[in-house]
Design an enzyme around this catalytic site. Sequence first.
Site, PDB file in Angstrom:
ATOM      1  N   GLY A 108     -24.264 -32.325 -16.676  1.00 37.53           N
ATOM      2  CA  GLY A 108     -25.459 -33.118 -16.480  1.00 37.53           C
ATOM      3  C   GLY A 108     -25.203 -34.611 -16.496  1.00 37.53           C
ATOM      4  O   GLY A 108     -24.141 -35.097 -16.098  1.00 37.53           O
ATOM      5  N   HIS A 109     -26.206 -35.345 -17.003  1.00 42.24           N
ATOM      6  CA  HIS A 109     -26.212 -36.806 -16.985  1.00 42.24           C
ATOM      7  C   HIS A 109     -25.074 -37.377 -17.829  1.00 42.24           C
ATOM      8  O   HIS A 109     -24.295 -38.214 -17.362  1.00 42.24           O
ATOM      9  CB  HIS A 109     -27.571 -37.279 -17.508  1.00 42.24           C
ATOM     10  CG  HIS A 109     -27.803 -38.745 -17.459  1.00 42.24           C
ATOM     11  ND1 HIS A 109     -27.796 -39.474 -16.290  1.00 42.24           N
ATOM     12  CD2 HIS A 109     -28.075 -39.639 -18.448  1.00 42.24           C
ATOM     13  CE1 HIS A 109     -28.056 -40.747 -16.559  1.00 42.24           C
ATOM     14  NE2 HIS A 109     -28.220 -40.877 -17.862  1.00 42.24           N
ATOM     15  N   PHE A 110     -24.960 -36.925 -19.078  1.00 36.01           N
ATOM     16  CA  PHE A 110     -23.921 -37.414 -19.983  1.00 36.01           C
ATOM     17  C   PHE A 110     -22.656 -36.574 -19.803  1.00 36.01           C
ATOM     18  O   PHE A 110     -22.267 -35.788 -20.667  1.00 36.01           O
ATOM     19  CB  PHE A 110     -24.412 -37.379 -21.429  1.00 36.01           C
ATOM     20  CG  PHE A 110     -25.332 -38.520 -21.784  1.00 36.01           C
ATOM     21  CD1 PHE A 110     -24.818 -39.743 -22.172  1.00 36.01           C
ATOM     22  CD2 PHE A 110     -26.706 -38.369 -21.715  1.00 36.01           C
ATOM     23  CE1 PHE A 110     -25.649 -40.803 -22.497  1.00 36.01           C
ATOM     24  CE2 PHE A 110     -27.557 -39.419 -22.040  1.00 36.01           C
ATOM     25  CZ  PHE A 110     -27.035 -40.641 -22.433  1.00 36.01           C
ATOM     26  N   ASP A 115     -27.386 -33.925 -12.868  1.00 35.18           N
ATOM     27  CA  ASP A 115     -28.101 -35.070 -13.431  1.00 35.18           C
ATOM     28  C   ASP A 115     -29.551 -35.058 -12.954  1.00 35.18           C
ATOM     29  O   ASP A 115     -29.807 -35.040 -11.742  1.00 35.18           O
ATOM     30  CB  ASP A 115     -27.416 -36.363 -12.975  1.00 35.18           C
ATOM     31  CG  ASP A 115     -27.923 -37.603 -13.696  1.00 35.18           C
ATOM     32  OD1 ASP A 115     -29.116 -37.670 -14.021  1.00 35.18           O
ATOM     33  OD2 ASP A 115     -27.110 -38.515 -13.929  1.00 35.18           O
TER      34      ASP A 115
END
Length: 284
Positions: free
Chosen positions: A263-265, A237
């Site tokens: 990652g983030h999602f 992230d």
Amino acid sequence: MTAITYRHADVDGFKVFYREAGQPGAPKLLLLHGFPSASHMFRDLIPELADRFHIVAPDLPGFGQSDMPGRDRFAYTFDNIAKVIGRFTEVIGFERFAVYVFDYGAPTGFRLALEHPERITALISQNGNAYEEGLSEGWNPIRAYWQDPSQANREALRALLTDETTVWQYTHGVPNPTSVSPDGYSLDAFYLSRPGAHEIQLDLFGDYKSNVALYPAFQQYFRIHQPPLLAVWGRHDPFFLPAGAEAFKRDLPNAVVRMFDTGHFALETHAAQIGAAIVDFLTR
């Protein structure tokens, strides 16, 4: 039992859109999305959980299919968003529930816990931060706006609202970017393109400093109430660092922390794995 329905709730005149699945008598789970998304981010997770839990996933005020009143009629602050979502849970009869928080959903959900700790049965944080060490250098332009809310600093943040940045948020840190469906970021780009949406998001960038100011209160809540907590984190992230996940253990020694190579999602690539971790956590 795993079928999803799509509803609206009247929350004191504010229309809140939400997805619902599972049986009403099952343990309740509230899913709170983040920026710049909406409850559609849970489209792959809900079927993984709906046979065991009664799930509700609302769109936050100003996001997705929920009402997006003008800034002259609704002040876009995290306090106000949390008040609407808190009332929403009362309107739909969610009296005691676990809450899954991601990104903007974290300061929303943690505010609910501060207001009514007796209603929260467990916390699941997916890249949902409550510690200063969890904030990366990617926050520096937004921090500059907190420190000096000038028009120039506000304008500099518009780069975070472009279609290209939205795609980047979805794909950065994902080992195989072709595994990320374009559906999610394309819908987010559509919502961000609506008249007035950019100014609303810039207001929320500015108000995010209120969340950081509440970190000590969130941490005190953790220490006093010791809610069961599962952290499921995309380790790459660019905004919320793995240190923010590990920090939960400082106040919640029994917290479970799981890192995923994404990652983030994280749900875009690891919905099945995260769903399995949630089932294991909530059924223990």
